[in-house]
Design a protein around this motif. Sequence first.
Motif, short mmCIF file in Angstrom:
data_model
loop_
_atom_site.label_atom_id
_atom_site.label_comp_id
_atom_site.label_asym_id
_atom_site.label_seq_id
_atom_site.Cartn_x
_atom_site.Cartn_y
_atom_site.Cartn_z
N THR A 142 0.89 -1.16 0.01
CA THR A 142 -0.05 0.02 -0.09
C THR A 142 0.93 1.21 -0.06
O THR A 142 2.03 1.07 0.54
N ASP A 144 0.37 4.78 1.59
CA ASP A 144 -0.53 5.48 2.26
C ASP A 144 0.21 6.54 3.45
O ASP A 144 -0.11 7.00 4.19
N LYS A 145 1.43 7.03 3.21
CA LYS A 145 2.21 7.84 3.71
C LYS A 145 1.66 9.32 3.88
O LYS A 145 1.88 9.88 4.85
N TYR A 146 0.54 9.49 2.84
CA TYR A 146 0.16 10.85 3.07
C TYR A 146 -1.32 10.84 3.54
O TYR A 146 -2.00 12.00 3.70
N LYS A 147 -1.72 9.75 4.27
CA LYS A 147 -2.93 9.90 4.73
C LYS A 147 -2.66 9.91 6.29
O LYS A 147 -2.16 9.11 6.99
N THR A 150 -6.04 8.14 8.64
CA THR A 150 -6.40 6.56 8.78
C THR A 150 -5.90 5.92 10.11
O THR A 150 -4.76 6.25 10.35
N LYS A 152 -4.52 2.81 12.42
CA LYS A 152 -3.72 1.89 12.08
C LYS A 152 -4.75 0.62 12.16
O LYS A 152 -5.29 0.39 12.75
N ASN A 153 -4.21 -0.25 11.05
CA ASN A 153 -4.98 -1.72 11.08
C ASN A 153 -4.60 -2.30 12.24
O ASN A 153 -3.54 -2.96 12.27
N ASP A 192 6.83 2.79 -5.18
CA ASP A 192 6.88 3.99 -3.86
C ASP A 192 7.52 5.05 -4.88
O ASP A 192 6.81 6.21 -4.75
N ASN A 195 4.57 6.38 -7.20
CA ASN A 195 3.46 6.99 -6.29
C ASN A 195 3.82 8.27 -5.52
O ASN A 195 2.80 8.86 -5.43
#
Length: 504
Positions: A142, A144-147, A150, A152-153, A192, A195
């Motif tokens: 995934t 998601d460094k800019y989210k 969210t 953490k799962n 990476d 993206n």
Amino acid sequence: MITINTRAGNAEKQRNDAVVLPLFTGRKLTPSGEKMQQATENWLTKYLRRFDNDGDFGKIQTIYTADNDVIMPERIILLGVGDEKKLTLNTLRQLAAIVARALNTGGARDISLALSELPIKGTTIGDRSRAIAEGVWLGLYTFDKYKTKTEKNQRALRQITLLIESRSQLDEVNQAIEIARATANGVCFARDLANEPGNICTPAYLGDQAAALANDKLQIEVMDQAAIKQLGLTALLAVNQGSAHEARFIVLRYQGGNDGDAPIALVGKGLTFDSGGVSIKPAGKMEEMKFDMCGSAAVLGIFKAVTELKLTCNLLGVIPSTENMAGAGAYKPGDIITAYNGTTIEVQNTDAEGRLILADALSYAAKQKPSLIIDFATLTGACVVALGCHASGLLGNNAKLIKSLHACGDATHDRVWPLPMHEEYQEQIKSDIADIKNVGGREAGTITAACFLSRFVDELPWAHLDIAGTAWNMKGSNISAKGGTGAGVRLVLDYLQRSCSDHS
Ligand code: BES
Ligand code: MN
Ligand code: ZN
């Protein structure tokens, strides 16, 4: 990346959260499932009978085992794998990705997969385990460094164990997993980079990322604007003129083979954002043009994997990197520029910039006298029209190299399809005023772009991969999240592994 272990043993004896068992169409079990049936006096049968799942590809069903004293894992997860005869390494890779993604948000955190035993004609347990490990790692990727919001799962998978029938297979399987690890690391590194948005992933950023790969066998040289000027990479500088960011020219030299052996050269288009320049692109989907550096990302991903695998060959990497913008100093339609090898180019469209920066990079690579050149570029919209997202365009001047790459594409499922390069197509890039022009008209756009590139490789064996349709995918797939896919990494890594072992 999640940990993948191996263990020889029976599925019913695994003391963990879940064991994944395959189920063929028609509710048929594999040997692991049959063994469990025997150990539990057909305990599974009552579930199989009441099943909502006929074994359809990718369907998942969980059975809790609290009422059974023989079965140690807390859950049996039946994974539909479809028709036994249709299984391939690629479908196995997909199944591993599907099950890893599905279980990544459930309660089971420590799971075993009894998938390596699935029968696929002409494959070893190593091949199959490698495909499974690749599927797990690529599927769980995934970006998601800019989210920032969210959570953490909390239920993310912690570890995955590949179950193997016998101890004697462990060495082979462990080795295969190490190859999968390096491969996935290379692909995910490329993803990476792809993206990252254009304001972060500038030419200087690409240079820094490349420099960080250096080690005792891998030397990295990052030329800045001044060094590029001094070297005389005029076409790269022309494209850079309209941008506020300096260009970079990145050269990677990997010495894993004998001193003096000619390297294989890998060249990648590193256009960190392609606005089209003065011949500006329409606004729709222009944001996707941050992916115009995916060729360079593939090259860097391959070098990362090659150093992890310690391949016994020599490699040269060449990455020209700039933005294509329409700033006040931008190059213009009508301009004539002289590439590094002396060829003069009439610019008729500033949006055909990739071939210009590649002209310098290929000339530079050819001058180092490599044994062959492979380039990677998101080069033409025409290639997206021709092949869509399921195969990269493959062109070049050497039938043997093209055939080998085609085979590697099929083997890795990082697929390619050949397009012709008959002499007649070269006519389309003739210029009235210079040696060649940078556009070849509406017809056969992918081929005429390759014709352009062919002018810069001397007579060396050369293959060109047009990854415009494959390098990113805004829908995502089983093994790739939305965005960069890492196309080209598995393909050429496979080619290098095969050609390196030929030499030793
Ligand atoms: N980076 C683009 C190619 C591209 C377009 C990749 C769409 C992926 C999706 C390249 O620089 C470009 O703009 N090519 C032009 C060439 C044309 C002006 C001859 C194209 O394909 O339209
Ligand atoms: Mn362009
Ligand atoms: Zn471009």
